[in-house]
Motif scaffolding. Structure first.
Motif, PDB file in Angstrom:
ATOM      1  N   GLY A 162       0.655  -1.262   0.012  1.00 18.10           N
ATOM      2  CA  GLY A 162      -0.021   0.134  -0.023  1.00 18.10           C
ATOM      3  C   GLY A 162       0.888   1.299   0.180  1.00 18.10           C
ATOM      4  N   THR A 163       1.988   1.213   0.802  1.00 21.47           N
ATOM      5  CA  THR A 163       2.989   2.336   0.750  1.00 21.47           C
ATOM      6  C   THR A 163       3.393   2.645  -0.797  1.00 21.47           C
ATOM      7  N   LEU A 164       3.501   1.675  -1.678  1.00 25.24           N
ATOM      8  CA  LEU A 164       3.860   1.972  -3.013  1.00 25.24           C
ATOM      9  C   LEU A 164       2.976   2.578  -3.793  1.00 25.24           C
ATOM     10  N   GLN A 731       9.136  15.580 -16.253  1.00 28.52           N
ATOM     11  CA  GLN A 731       9.366  14.143 -16.918  1.00 28.52           C
ATOM     12  C   GLN A 731       9.953  13.189 -15.656  1.00 28.52           C
ATOM     13  N   GLU A 732      10.715  13.996 -14.940  1.00 27.42           N
ATOM     14  CA  GLU A 732      11.273  13.075 -13.586  1.00 27.42           C
ATOM     15  C   GLU A 732       9.960  12.224 -12.904  1.00 27.42           C
ATOM     16  N   ALA A 733       9.256  13.387 -12.431  1.00 28.09           N
ATOM     17  CA  ALA A 733       7.904  12.853 -11.701  1.00 28.09           C
ATOM     18  C   ALA A 733       6.998  11.863 -12.611  1.00 28.09           C
ATOM     19  N   GLU A 734       7.026  11.973 -13.977  1.00 29.64           N
ATOM     20  CA  GLU A 734       6.158  10.949 -14.755  1.00 29.64           C
ATOM     21  C   GLU A 734       7.078   9.657 -14.573  1.00 29.64           C
ATOM     22  N   ARG A 735       8.285   9.649 -14.784  1.00 32.75           N
ATOM     23  CA  ARG A 735       9.108   8.364 -14.805  1.00 32.75           C
ATOM     24  C   ARG A 735       8.899   7.833 -13.485  1.00 32.75           C
ATOM     25  N   LEU A 736       8.966   8.718 -12.090  1.00 36.05           N
ATOM     26  CA  LEU A 736       8.702   8.017 -10.966  1.00 36.05           C
ATOM     27  C   LEU A 736       7.391   7.397 -10.489  1.00 36.05           C
ATOM     28  N   GLU A 737       6.578   7.993 -11.157  1.00 36.79           N
ATOM     29  CA  GLU A 737       5.002   7.557 -11.013  1.00 36.79           C
ATOM     30  C   GLU A 737       4.980   6.198 -11.692  1.00 36.79           C
ATOM     31  N   SER A 738       5.550   6.140 -13.080  1.00 33.90           N
ATOM     32  CA  SER A 738       5.635   4.759 -13.899  1.00 33.90           C
ATOM     33  C   SER A 738       6.356   3.604 -13.091  1.00 33.90           C
ATOM     34  N   MET A 739       7.351   4.315 -12.322  1.00 30.76           N
ATOM     35  CA  MET A 739       8.211   3.016 -11.672  1.00 30.76           C
ATOM     36  C   MET A 739       7.810   2.685 -10.585  1.00 30.76           C
ATOM     37  N   TYR A 740       6.768   3.556  -9.484  1.00 28.14           N
ATOM     38  CA  TYR A 740       6.039   2.775  -8.483  1.00 28.14           C
ATOM     39  C   TYR A 740       4.871   1.834  -8.940  1.00 28.14           C
ATOM     40  N   ALA A 741       4.249   2.253 -10.093  1.00 29.85           N
ATOM     41  CA  ALA A 741       3.226   1.330 -10.572  1.00 29.85           C
ATOM     42  C   ALA A 741       3.754   0.094 -10.838  1.00 29.85           C
ATOM     43  N   ASP A 742       5.020   0.065 -11.872  1.00 34.89           N
ATOM     44  CA  ASP A 742       5.519  -1.067 -12.441  1.00 34.89           C
ATOM     45  C   ASP A 742       6.203  -2.169 -10.966  1.00 34.89           C
ATOM     46  N   LEU A 743       6.635  -1.372 -10.206  1.00 34.25           N
ATOM     47  CA  LEU A 743       7.063  -2.023  -9.198  1.00 34.25           C
ATOM     48  C   LEU A 743       6.243  -2.585  -8.043  1.00 34.25           C
ATOM     49  N   ARG A 744       5.045  -2.024  -7.764  1.00 35.39           N
ATOM     50  CA  ARG A 744       3.964  -2.468  -6.987  1.00 35.39           C
ATOM     51  C   ARG A 744       3.276  -3.868  -7.858  1.00 35.39           C
ATOM     52  N   ALA A 745       2.985  -3.561  -9.268  1.00 38.29           N
ATOM     53  CA  ALA A 745       2.523  -4.749  -9.823  1.00 38.29           C
ATOM     54  C   ALA A 745       3.559  -5.976 -10.038  1.00 38.29           C
ATOM     55  N   GLU A 746       4.706  -5.698  -9.980  1.00 39.38           N
ATOM     56  CA  GLU A 746       5.764  -6.902 -10.058  1.00 39.38           C
ATOM     57  C   GLU A 746       5.659  -7.355  -8.682  1.00 39.38           C
ATOM     58  N   LEU A 747       5.759  -6.585  -7.521  1.00 42.27           N
ATOM     59  CA  LEU A 747       5.866  -6.895  -6.209  1.00 42.27           C
ATOM     60  C   LEU A 747       4.553  -7.783  -5.796  1.00 42.27           C
ATOM     61  N   ARG A 748       3.425  -7.374  -6.259  1.00 46.78           N
ATOM     62  CA  ARG A 748       2.221  -7.915  -5.968  1.00 46.78           C
ATOM     63  C   ARG A 748       2.039  -9.404  -6.617  1.00 46.78           C
ATOM     64  N   GLN A 749       2.520  -9.211  -7.777  1.00 46.67           N
ATOM     65  CA  GLN A 749       2.399 -10.486  -8.654  1.00 46.67           C
ATOM     66  C   GLN A 749       3.132 -11.772  -7.936  1.00 46.67           C
ATOM     67  N   GLN A 750       4.461 -11.254  -7.541  1.00 43.50           N
ATOM     68  CA  GLN A 750       5.473 -12.365  -6.934  1.00 43.50           C
ATOM     69  C   GLN A 750       4.479 -12.676  -5.566  1.00 43.50           C
ATOM     70  N   ASN A 751       4.075 -11.795  -4.781  1.00 43.24           N
ATOM     71  CA  ASN A 751       3.157 -12.181  -3.536  1.00 43.24           C
ATOM     72  C   ASN A 751       2.021 -13.037  -3.953  1.00 43.24           C
ATOM     73  N   VAL A 752       1.307 -12.736  -5.021  1.00 43.17           N
ATOM     74  CA  VAL A 752       0.045 -13.470  -5.432  1.00 43.17           C
ATOM     75  C   VAL A 752       0.431 -14.909  -5.634  1.00 43.17           C
ATOM     76  N   GLU A 753       1.500 -14.976  -6.598  1.00 46.20           N
ATOM     77  CA  GLU A 753       2.073 -16.367  -6.735  1.00 46.20           C
ATOM     78  C   GLU A 753       2.113 -17.228  -5.439  1.00 46.20           C
ATOM     79  N   LYS A 754       3.186 -16.257  -4.464  1.00 39.09           N
ATOM     80  CA  LYS A 754       3.440 -17.304  -3.401  1.00 39.09           C
ATOM     81  C   LYS A 754       2.113 -17.515  -2.355  1.00 39.09           C
TER      82      LYS A 754
END
Length: 913
Positions: A162-164, A731-754
């Motif tokens: 949720g923090t991400l 541009q930096e804020a846009e990249r940061l927003e995309s990074m947090y969204a991608d990171l959350r999706a990636e970590l959630r998928q890892q946790n969902v699988e486990k």
């Protein structure tokens, strides 16, 4: 982590308790309402304070007590900790009187600091602890019953995802904010460019050169005119000096003539005043003699008045031919002494008369009071006799009312036989359902906010797409990697609308449930009121039956007291008559003394009149002396005036001889010519100076415009640099927003699988060789159960017992995921199950036992279970029995090593603990 020991003092239903908790599976059992859940709530309260409570802080204090205490010893990561909390009632409310956590680093004090330390130590706040490790009574289906958004937020918060999302939203807000600022700065930059262009078109430097040349010519003309004016002013000053000197002589001559006239008038007035004073002296001499004659006559009258006084008198020691002030004052003082003596005697007689009159009045009033009191006693006796008869009838009626109350109480108690709680639990049921309704309403509010935010994002994105720009970064569509997110936002709006409709339906259902609970609480209040009325009626009946005999004795006593009071009243009347005779004798003596006092006052008045006359004579003689002195003073003043008059006449003649008329005429002509020149030159000089000032103002304005032009150029350059920096920041804020969204999706998928793997492992342990094959978990934590024939089922399609067991499996899987993910750094708290069998039949209870065994085999160090089910009791490593003393209504805990088969059947009654 595991709990070692908990100590309670006046906490809820416990007067005192001391329980040691060992590793393994501990089952707390006892009848419903005995306080089993309160034992675990105390541990939860020790860790997190009032946020762990479903009630107000003052409700943890045992009824009738003033303070409560909870102590918890626990081990975490191989280190021992100890928490002590004390709650004290003050002024109708409760406050935290003490909160101390003993740690290896030293004590932590204060409610907020202790809660923050525990949250950091366990990596769980209050909500996370409940959602992961503490399955509270009635909340076994909490996760499956939650809407998808709430369930997703709950699990994400547990897994720290949720923090991400919070960071991504902050980055998105920052991006939008930077864009808004950048656009504003770009508009301001264009405006500055337009201002610079307008100023450059004016030719400001050429204007400045022309103005400076004209200013130099005007300054030369001003200097020439100022020199001519200076010469004219000198000529004017010389002429004015001559005219002023001659005018001063003319004025002095006029002043001397006026002064000579004034002195002649003053001399004449002084002589007239001297004549008037002489006449006044003669008149006053006659008046003084008249005052003295008046004094002699008053003294003779006072002496004659004294000679006719038969009472002891005072001699008037003054001669009637020529009285003086001292002898008169002595005679008045002697009379005053005599008058005061008579006044004292009058006061003594007045006091004597008042005392006798007061005694008479008091005796008569007391006689009337005694007679009235006697009559009241007789009336009271009659009324009491009538009331005694009515009381006997009332006692009979109250016996009938008491029988009616017994019937009403029996009816109300019978209405709770099929209710979900007993009368004592009705208020708790209302609070529970009220909290559930508040939670549902908060969910509706949250969804409404999310839906509004999602709609705004779609609207903003569609506007950018209409302009051919990416909705995320504002770049052209063909160069943007994020265009497809618009469809995701639209889908999110649809999902939120569906979730909001479902949440609103839940609010309606819970409002109906709350209304039913409140009706039940009203019946409980009515029952309690009827029971209180019955007890009061019994006490009142007993009191009235006992008082009947006492009332009969009271009637006889009142009649005897009335006869005694009549006798006392007659005695007081006789005393009043004797006192009135004494008062009348004192009144006669007062009349004689008042006559003597009047005679003495008359003599004193005559002597006062004589003294006033002598004072008048003295005042007149003083005025005569003053007038004689004034005549002498006026004679001296006139002599001085005559001397001054001669001097002024000589000076006036001298000035008239020195006056030159021709010189005055020449000076007046020079003055007129100088003034004409000054007037003409001053007008021209004023115009030149105005022109000079105008030119200086125009030059200053032009220089200011040139300075403003340079300032605008500097500000334009600064704005251009700011716009460039804001573009980079966007541009930096846009990249940061995309990074947090991608990171959350990636970590959630890892946790969902486990989590899916652990959930299936746990589910297999419970449902081996049963009708279900496996469970699938998607990226939003949506759960699907598959049967053996691969037919999918939603969790809502399971039976109540299967759904409860399914949720327990999910909670245990989440617990395992967190434990495996942070093993060695933050050990998990005990797994706590509070009445997990509420929704389970006997067949599913055995599977719950298997689930508990499996969690113990997987290495969960401590499992605490509240239940009265025999199968769970049989699976326990340690048993704790909770019982309530029926006389004191206080709970106690005791350890038991074994439970006989069937021993708990009498305790197993479904309901809130």
């Amino acid at each position: 982590m595991r709990f070692r020991r908990v100590v309670l003092e006046n906490f809820k239903c416990y007067a005192d308790a001391d329980l040691t908790l060992d590793p393994g599976v501990t089952v707390v059992h006892g009848v419903n309402g005995s306080g089993k859940s309160s034992l675990l709530e105390a541990c939860f309260f020790a860790l997190y304070g009032h946020r762990a409570l479903d009630a107000n802080l003052d409700e943890v204090v045992t009824t009738g007590a003033e303070a409560a205490r909870v102590e918890l010893w626990f081990a975490h990561g191989g280190t021992d900790y100890h928490i002590e909390r004390r709650v004290k009632l003050r002024g109708g409310g409760a406050t935290n009187d003490k909160c101390v956590l003993e740690t290896p680093e030293g004590p932590i004090e204060g409610v907020k600091d202790v809660r923050a330390y525990v949250t950091d130590l366990l990596r769980m706040d209050t909500d996370a602890f409940v959602n992961c490790a503490y399955v509270r009574q009635g909340e076994v289906n909490k996760l499956i019953n939650a809407d998808p958004s709430t369930r997703q937020d709950m699990i994400d918060d547990l897994l720290q995802l949720g923090t991400l999302e919070e960071y991504r939203e902050r980055a998105s807000d920052a991006r939008v904010g930077v864009k808004r600022v950048r656009d504003g700065k770009q508009e301001l930059l264009a405006e500055k460019e337009r201002e610079i262009e307008a100023k450059e078109e004016k030719g400001l430097h050429e204007q400045l050169n022309g103005l400076q040349s004209e200013l130099s010519e005007v300054r030369n003309d001003i200097e020439e005119k100022e020199r001519g004016l200076e010469n004219a002013r000198d000529t004017k000053a010389q002429a004015e000096e001559i005219l002023e000197n001659h005018e001063a002589r003319r004025e002095e001559i006029a002043e001397l003539a006026a002064e000579i006239d004034d002195l002649e008038s003053e001399i004449a007035a002084g002589e007239g005043e001297r004549e008037e004073a002489a006449e006044r002296i003669a008149e006053l001499t006659t008046a003084a003699e008249e005052h003295r004659e008046t004094a002699r006559e008053a003294v003779r009258a006072a002496v004659e008045t004294g000679n006719g006084d038969d009472s002891p008198g005072v001699e008037v020691d003054v001669g009637p031919a020529d009285p003086d002030s001292e002898s008169l004052d002595a005679a008045v003082a002697a009379l005053e002494t005599r008058i005061e003596d008579v006044n004292d005697r009058i006061q003594e007689r007045l006091l004597e008369k008042q005392e006798y009159a007061s005694d008479a009045e008091t005796a008569r009033e007391r006689a009337e009071e005694l007679a009235t009191e006697a009559e009241e006693k007789r009336e009271e006796a009659d009324e009491l006799a009538a009331e005694l008869e009515a009381a006997r009838e009332t006692v009979a009626q109250q016996r009938e009312q008491l029988a009616e109350l017994d019937e009403r109480i029996a009816e109300l108690e019978a209405s709770f036989e099929d209710a979900p709680c007993d009368p004592d639990g009705a208020d708790a049921l209302v609070e529970q359902r009220r909290d559930a309704l508040a939670e549902a309403r908060e969910q509706v509010t949250s969804l409404e906010g999310d839906l509004e935010h999602a709609r705004e994002r779609v609207t903003e994105a569609e506007e950018l797409l209409a302009e051919g720009k990416c909705p995320e970064c504002g770049q052209p569509v063909e160069d943007s990697p994020h265009v497809e997110r618009v469809d995701e936002d639209r889908e999110r709006v649809v999902e939120l609308e569906s979730e909001l409709e479902s949440a609103r339906e839940t609010v309606t259902e819970r409002e109906d449930a709350l209304e039913a609970a409140e009706a039940l609480a009203e019946r409980a209040d009515e029952l309690e009121q009827a029971q209180g009325e019955r007890e009061s009626a019994r006490e009142l009946l007993a009191e009235r039956e006992q008082g009947l005999d006492d009332d009969e004795e009271r009637v006889d006593d009142l009649r005897e007291q009335a006869a005694e009071l009549d006798e006392a009243a007659e005695t007081k009347r006789e005393a009043a008559e004797a006192a009135e005779e004494q008062a009348e004798a004192a009144k006669g003596a007062i009349g004689q003394l008042n006559g003597e006092k009047a005679t003495l006052k008359q003599r004193r008045g005559l002597l006062d009149e004589a003294a006033d006359a002598l004072d008048g004579a003295d005042e007149v003689e003083t005025e005569i002396e003053r007038l004689r002195e004034r005549r002498e003073s006026l004679a001296s003043e006139n002599e001085l005036r005559r001397e001054s008059l001669a001097d002024k006449r000589d000076r006036k003649a001298e000035l008239e001889a020195e006056f030159d008329e021709d010189r005055v005429e020449h000076a007046e002509g020079e003055l007129e010519r100088a003034e004409q020149y000054i007037e003409q030159a001053s007008g021209k000089l004023e115009a030149l100076r105005e022109r000079r000032d105008d030119l200086q103002g125009a030059i200053g304005a032009t220089e200011n415009e040139i300075e403003a032009l340079e300032d605008l150029r500097e500000r334009r350059d600064d704005l251009a640099e700011t716009v460039e920096n804001l573009g980079s920041l966007y541009q930096e804020a846009e990249r940061l927003e995309s990074m947090y969204a991608d990171l959350r999706a990636e970590l959630r998928q890892q946790n969902v699988e486990k989590l899916e793997r652990l959930l299936n492992e746990t589910f297999d342990l419970v449902y081996t060789n049963d009708a279900y094959s496996h469970i699938e978990l998607d990226g939003s934590y949506e759960l699907t159960v598959f049967q053996k024939d691969d037919e999918p089922l939603e969790p809502e399609q399971l039976s109540g017992g299967e759904r409860a067991l399914f949720n327990l499996s999910l909670r245990c899987a989440i617990y395992r995921l967190l434990a495996e993910g942070i093993e060695g750094t933050a050990p998990m708290p005990p797994l706590i199950l509070d009445e997990p069998t509420v929704f389970l039949d006997s067949g599913h209870v055995s599977k719950l036992v298997d689930l508990v065994e499996s969690m113990r085999d997987l290495g969960v160090e401590q499992i605490l279970v509240v239940s009265h089910d025999e199968e769970l009791v049989g699976a326990a490593d340690d048993l704790v029995r909770v019982a309530k003393d029926p006389t004191s209504n206080r709970s106690r805990v005791e350890r038991t090593n074994a439970v006989e088969p069937g021993a708990l059947e009498s305790e197993a009654v479904e309901g809130d603990d």
